[in-house]
Design a protein around this motif. Structure first.
Motif, PDB file in Angstrom:
ATOM      1  N   PHE A 145       0.877  -1.172   0.000  1.00  0.00           N
ATOM      2  CA  PHE A 145       0.000   0.000   0.000  1.00  0.00           C
ATOM      3  C   PHE A 145       0.912   1.219   0.000  1.00  0.00           C
ATOM      4  N   GLU A 146       0.677   2.144  -0.944  1.00  0.00           N
ATOM      5  CA  GLU A 146       1.517   3.337  -1.057  1.00  0.00           C
ATOM      6  C   GLU A 146       0.657   4.593  -1.042  1.00  0.00           C
ATOM      7  N   ALA A 147       1.242   5.667  -0.505  1.00  0.00           N
ATOM      8  CA  ALA A 147       0.577   6.966  -0.521  1.00  0.00           C
ATOM      9  C   ALA A 147       1.629   8.058  -0.669  1.00  0.00           C
ATOM     10  N   LEU A 148       1.189   9.182  -1.170  1.00  0.00           N
ATOM     11  CA  LEU A 148       2.074  10.337  -1.258  1.00  0.00           C
ATOM     12  C   LEU A 148       2.345  10.902   0.126  1.00  0.00           C
ATOM     13  N   VAL A 149       1.279  11.123   0.900  1.00  0.00           N
ATOM     14  CA  VAL A 149       1.381  11.811   2.196  1.00  0.00           C
ATOM     15  C   VAL A 149       0.843  10.925   3.308  1.00  0.00           C
ATOM     16  N   GLU A 150       1.477  11.020   4.475  1.00  0.00           N
ATOM     17  CA  GLU A 150       0.992  10.360   5.684  1.00  0.00           C
ATOM     18  C   GLU A 150       0.909  11.389   6.797  1.00  0.00           C
ATOM     19  N   GLY A 156      -2.613   6.319  11.153  1.00  0.00           N
ATOM     20  CA  GLY A 156      -3.261   5.537  10.108  1.00  0.00           C
ATOM     21  C   GLY A 156      -2.475   4.307   9.684  1.00  0.00           C
ATOM     22  N   VAL A 157      -1.161   4.432   9.603  1.00  0.00           N
ATOM     23  CA  VAL A 157      -0.348   3.274   9.216  1.00  0.00           C
ATOM     24  C   VAL A 157      -0.462   2.185  10.276  1.00  0.00           C
ATOM     25  N   PHE A 170       3.769   2.311   2.674  1.00  0.00           N
ATOM     26  CA  PHE A 170       4.797   3.299   2.369  1.00  0.00           C
ATOM     27  C   PHE A 170       4.147   4.655   2.132  1.00  0.00           C
ATOM     28  N   SER A 171       4.832   5.702   2.560  1.00  0.00           N
ATOM     29  CA  SER A 171       4.433   7.070   2.220  1.00  0.00           C
ATOM     30  C   SER A 171       5.696   7.855   1.921  1.00  0.00           C
ATOM     31  N   LEU A 172       5.589   8.774   0.972  1.00  0.00           N
ATOM     32  CA  LEU A 172       6.755   9.547   0.559  1.00  0.00           C
ATOM     33  C   LEU A 172       6.984  10.768   1.436  1.00  0.00           C
ATOM     34  N   ILE A 173       5.912  11.335   1.980  1.00  0.00           N
ATOM     35  CA  ILE A 173       5.995  12.569   2.773  1.00  0.00           C
ATOM     36  C   ILE A 173       5.244  12.347   4.074  1.00  0.00           C
TER      37      ILE A 173
END
Length: 175
Positions: A145-150, A156-157, A170-173
């Motif tokens: 599961f991937e997202a731009l923002v967390e 939530g993760v 995974f989140s990038l930011i």
């Protein structure tokens, strides 16, 4: 590498008083930033050898479609109830604002397909939990599961991990 976090704009009291909305449109509007995001999401997804990308309505579609194209994979839509024209599978998808339902066409994921799910933002994790359950009920194996923002302060993760241990998130930011 661009500082993507610095490009996100806080919008106070949207969509309701007390909420600070994280506006990601500056990242989408800037070609170099958008391409950097897709490159980073692709790098993560490739490690899981997916057969398909699925994305959550609506901003997740922006990243999911580009990622599917980049990886040369099929793309499946996870939408709010009543938006898809053919036979669907429906699942309860409560979120921080309301009780909603997610749907996907019953033929949108093939039995045993390895699926990476994409969303724009992880807040409370409820959308992620529901999307994973939907793909699993369709017969898919969610491999990441991937997202731009967390929004880390909303845990939530942790909620996704508790509901679906073994699915990497995974989140990038992070905020």
């Amino acid at each position: 590498m661009l500082n993507l976090k610095s490009m996100i704009v806080d919008v106070p009291d949207f969509p309701k008083p007390g909420v600070v909305f994280k506006d990601i449109t500056p990242i989408i509007q800037e070609a170099a930033a958008f391409n950097q995001v897709i490159d980073q999401l692709s790098e993560i997804a490739r490690k899981f050898n997916p057969d398909r990308i699925a994305a959550i309505e609506s901003r997740g579609f922006i990243f999911g479609a580009a990622l599917a194209r980049d990886l040369r994979l099929g793309f499946s839509l996870i939408r709010k109830k009543g938006k898809l024209p053919r036979k669907t599978l429906t699942i309860l998808a409560p979120n921080e604002y309301a009780v909603e339902y997610f749907e996907a066409h019953v033929d949108s994921v093939r039995q045993g397909e390895r699926v990476v799910i994409i969303d724009d933002l992880i807040a409370t994790g409820s959308s992620g939990v529901s999307a994973i359950e939907l793909v699993q009920e369709l017969g898919g194996k969610v491999v990441a599961f991937e997202a731009l923002v967390e929004l880390t302060f909303l845990d939530g993760v942790k909620k996704i991990n508790e509901a679906h241990p073994g699915i990497p998130v995974f989140s990038l930011i992070k905020f």
